[in-house]
Design a protein around this motif. Structure first.
Motif, PDB file in Angstrom:
ATOM      1  N   GLU A   9       0.835  -1.197   0.000  1.00 22.11           N
ATOM      2  CA  GLU A   9       0.000   0.000   0.000  1.00 22.11           C
ATOM      3  C   GLU A   9       0.869   1.245   0.000  1.00 22.11           C
ATOM      4  N   GLY A  10       0.321   2.319  -0.549  1.00 22.37           N
ATOM      5  CA  GLY A  10       0.974   3.622  -0.512  1.00 22.37           C
ATOM      6  C   GLY A  10       0.202   4.575   0.372  1.00 22.37           C
ATOM      7  N   TYR A  11       0.935   5.518   0.987  1.00 25.18           N
ATOM      8  CA  TYR A  11       0.276   6.408   1.931  1.00 25.18           C
ATOM      9  C   TYR A  11       0.984   7.754   2.006  1.00 25.18           C
ATOM     10  N   LYS A  12       0.199   8.790   2.150  1.00 27.11           N
ATOM     11  CA  LYS A  12       0.673  10.064   2.676  1.00 27.11           C
ATOM     12  C   LYS A  12      -0.502  10.739   3.362  1.00 27.11           C
ATOM     13  N   PRO A  13      -0.256  11.656   4.312  1.00 24.41           N
ATOM     14  CA  PRO A  13      -1.362  12.321   5.008  1.00 24.41           C
ATOM     15  C   PRO A  13      -2.263  13.066   4.034  1.00 24.41           C
ATOM     16  N   ASP A  14      -3.468  13.373   4.474  1.00 24.79           N
ATOM     17  CA  ASP A  14      -4.400  14.042   3.568  1.00 24.79           C
ATOM     18  C   ASP A  14      -4.135  15.538   3.449  1.00 24.79           C
TER      19      ASP A  14
END
Length: 781
Positions: free
Chosen positions: A614-619
């Motif tokens: 999965e990929g993620y960064k804050p909104d």
């Protein structure tokens, strides 16, 4: 036993470190490895006329002329007025600082390589050096880069309107502040071991770095290789602090020679190389004008900031990140309406400037916090009262400050009051008076700050950097034996990330921490990440692991429910098993069904399996803001100039604390570095650009005898923009000590009329300040 978020779990990595089983670059054994040593410039500024290789050893000595296809480090930026500088792995036509690499020598042992380096003769034509900002900016100053018309990498401006603040101000504070140049001194210096793997058809580079995927990009670009032809492995890394988050010239030349000679080549930095030729940092000069009213309310701030960058621009963060961060972060945690600032990134004949724990904020916090105390003295109020008057209140959150920083959550005055309560500020003046009656000089000081963590794509793009972070990726899988494997392209080099990302996985998978294996720092095995810097590890890597573990938990429920002959919505995960009331199926059974006995699963089973990336960064891309207040009580001996820290407290809010024990360790370590910044550490150069602090007998660092018992307090204001409400905390504790300690010194010596404005506050500087204040008083009399 709870192993998830909030557990004070012992660090997974400590067992191998404490048993001597860790593997650093210097420990790696590859047959036929030769060691490298560098011939380094003895002059700060000179034309490179000729290099004479020892007779009979020509094939063991490499210069820039031998590497015509090796491109220099070239760090581009889209910011207006930015000037690029080619940073060659080995000097080509000119040397620009003492210690710059001129030639690389290889031999079977390091001692033989050093002997060979001693035998290389270098002809240099000396040029006038530029050793400080003042000299560099003079008309007609020698140019470090002749293609430029001055010695400025970049100038930035924030043109706020100060007219109303000037008109309303009844108090005007003008100050100049200076911060010293520092070296970073991780326990393990830089190191690189490279060899060509004929089976994989890859250049394998083991390097002590925080950012293995970035280093692969840099090496491949400079060597002209496809990134698939380069594999970078960061083994155990003995500290980084930002020093190891840029492409190093030694990484390039060692990699080139390893490929050319078809032999493993290793170089490890020794302490003298680090202190003389390693990256320097934190040398700032400030000119501050603050406008306030009679209550101590800060109305406006006007600033000029000069940063002594050194000779070259580092990749990928450029020579200008420090000044850009300084200008953007000077207002700190304060509710400030009017602000103007100009920053100057100045080239000098010193090693290239590299980001260091806190990136600019130790300097801006020092300048801002001393200014707040100056305002308090001018209006006759307690410094804590003036701070609380100006700090952004909790009711104002979320708050966008004058430079566009988005403070997502928290209560800054509450943290300041909590720190004051911890250090018993309400009774301090009585204690100070009693000490004075005994002939002792004690003082109290505060410093507040914000730490921008996990800032993302748009922020980095606005700085014009050549490489911009996007989504952090992580992989979480259930292995065939039923244990959990986590893979992250981020890296752990002392901050405990190997443990905390495992705890995040445990939060979803409800298994014991011992059942989670973490792999990091290998571009051949891990998903892409720009790495560990800017307090992004827990928010970004932890967020990506959280998303992947959440999805894996969902799939495990589906498979487990099938094996239990019930519905997925009826089950939960507990103690490493999928359970339905009193019935359960353990992870090993689910793994066996997927990997070994798929006949136990339905024909329409989800083929995505038990491996999730999965990929993620804050909104939000602006980052999330940790904040804290530090408070110090010191005693100053006016006869020796020595400062002793009697008490030191930190009250901080970093959102959800994933592992409170590791967080405490980060705070202790950061504060220790900050105390070094405040009282001890300084890289000194003479007028010829020669480093005078080339050993740890000259470059003074705090040891156990100089460090106080640091007391910590916490509150948790969860960020609404991150997984689990986490915020970064890796840099924070190093930011505030200089401001708190020097404010305390000034308070202790207030009877002398002393106001120190330069760090480190060495005994010599303290005594000089007392003497100058006494002479000023006598002159007025």
């Amino acid at each position: 036993m709870h192993s998830g978020i909030g557990a004070r779990a012992l660090r997974k990595e400590d067992a191998r470190h404490l048993k001597g089983k860790a593997q650093f670059v210097g420990d790696i054994k590859i047959p036929d490895t030769w060691e490298a040593a560098f011939v380094r410039s003895p002059l700060a500024h000179a034309r490179l006329v000729a290099i004479h290789k020892p007779a009979g050893a020509e094939a063991q000595v490499f210069t820039a002329a031998d590497m015509p296809d090796l491109k220099p480090i070239r760090c581009e930026s889209t910011l207006p007025s930015y000037k690029m500088s080619d940073y060659p792995a080995l000097a080509r036509d000119k040397v620009r600082y003492v210690g710059e690499c001129i030639a690389l020598c290889i031999a079977p042992t390091r001692a033989e390589a050093e002997d060979l380096a001693e035998a290389v003769r270098v002809d240099l034509d000396p040029l006038e050096p530029v050793v400080n900002v003042g000299t560099a900016l003079k008309d007609g100053a020698p140019l470090l880069h002749e293609e430029w018309n001055d010695n400025l990498f970049l100038t930035t401006r924030h043109d706020g309107d100060l007219s109303e603040a000037r008109a309303r101000a009844t108090v005007v504070i003008e100050r100049n502040y200076e911060t010293a140049r520092q070296a970073m001194n991780p326990m393990e210096g830089k190191g690189v071991l490279a060899h060509w793997d004929h089976k994989a058809e890859q250049l394998i580079v083991y390097t002590s770095t925080q950012v293995p995927h970035l280093i692969r990009t840099g090496i491949s670009e400079c060597l002209g290789l496809d990134q698939g032809d380069v594999r970078v492995i960061a083994p155990d890394v003995g500290g980084g602090f930002g020093y190891k988050c840029v492409l190093q010239p030694e990484e390039l030349s060692v990699s080139w020679v390893a490929r050319k000679t078809d032999r493993p080549i290793r170089w490890t930095e020794d302490r003298r190389e680090h202190l003389t030729a390693g990256a320097n940092t934190r040398q700032h000069s400030y000119k501050i004008t603050a406008y306030a009213d009679d209550s101590g309310r800060l109305l406006g701030l006007d600033a000029d900031i000069w940063v002594d960058i050194g000779a070259y621009s580092v990749w990928p963060f450029t020579a200008c990140l420090e000044a850009a961060q300084a200008g953007g972060n000077l207002p700190g945690p304060y509710d400030l309406g009017a602000y103007a600032c100009r920053t100057y990134s100045v080239a000098t004949n010193k090693p290239a400037f590299t980001p260091y724990r806190g990136v600019a904020r130790p300097g801006v916090c020092f300048a801002m916090e001393l200014t707040m105390d100056a305002i308090a003295r001018a209006v006759g109020k307690d410094p804590l009262e003036v701070r609380c008057l100006n700090l952004v209140p909790g009711a104002a959150m979320p708050y966008t400050n004058v430079t566009g920083k988005f403070y997502d959550s928290g209560d800054y005055p509450q943290a300041a009051r909590a720190a004051a309560e911890m250090i018993h500020a309400e009774t301090f003046r009585a204690r100070q008076k009693a000490a004075a009656a005994e002939g002792r000089h004690i003082g109290i000081g505060f410093a507040a700050f914000t730490e921008q963590s996990a800032h993302g794509t748009k922020v980095f793009a606005s700085w014009g950097l050549p490489l911009v972070p996007g989504y952090e990726q992580a992989m979480v899988k259930l292995t065939p034996s039923g244990t959990v494997e986590v893979r992250s392209g981020n890296h752990s080099f002392g901050q405990g990330l190997e443990t905390t990302v495992a705890q995040v996985a445990c939060e979803w998978l409800k298994t014991d921490l011992s059942q989670v294996k973490v792999t990091m720092g290998d571009t051949g095995l891990t998903p892409y990440s720009t790495g560990a810097y800017a307090s992004r590890g827990m928010v970004m890597a932890g967020g990506a692991v959280s998303k992947a573990a959440e999805e894996l938990a969902r799939r495990l429920k589906i498979h487990g429910a099938h094996l239990l002959q019930c519905q997925p919505e009826d089950v939960e995960i507990r103690d490493g098993a999928v359970t339905d009331g009193l019935s359960s199926v353990a992870f090993p059974e689910i793994a066996a069904a997927w990997y070994l006995h798929p006949d136990r699963l339905p024909d329409d089973v989800n083929t995505a399996g038990l491996e999730v990336t999965e990929g993620y960064k804050p909104d939000i891309d602006t980052g999330v803001f940790t904040y804290a207040t530090h408070a110090a009580i010191v005693e100053v001996d006016p006869r020796s100039g020595r400062t002793e820290i009697l008490d030191y407290v930190i009250f901080e809010d970093c959102g959800r604390r994933v592992n409170p024990m590791i967080l405490d360790g980060q705070s202790y370590g950061g504060a220790a570095q900050g105390i070094g910044t405040a009282l001890f550490e300084e890289v000194i150069y003479d007028a010829a650009g020669q480093p005078l602090t080339s050993t740890l007998a000259d470059y003074i660092m705090p040891g156990p005898a100089e460090l106080p018992h640091i007391r910590l307090g916490h509150m948790e204001t969860l960020s609404p923009h991150t997984r689990h409400g986490m915020k970064g905390v890796g840099e924070g504790a190093a930011i505030a000590p200089a401001g708190a300690i020097v404010n305390a010194i000034n308070d202790a010596l207030s009877g002398y009329g002393v106001e120190l404005t330069q760090i480190p506050a060495t005994p010599h500087r303290v005594l000089s300040a007392i003497l100058n204040a006494r002479q000023a008083q006598e002159a007025r009399a």
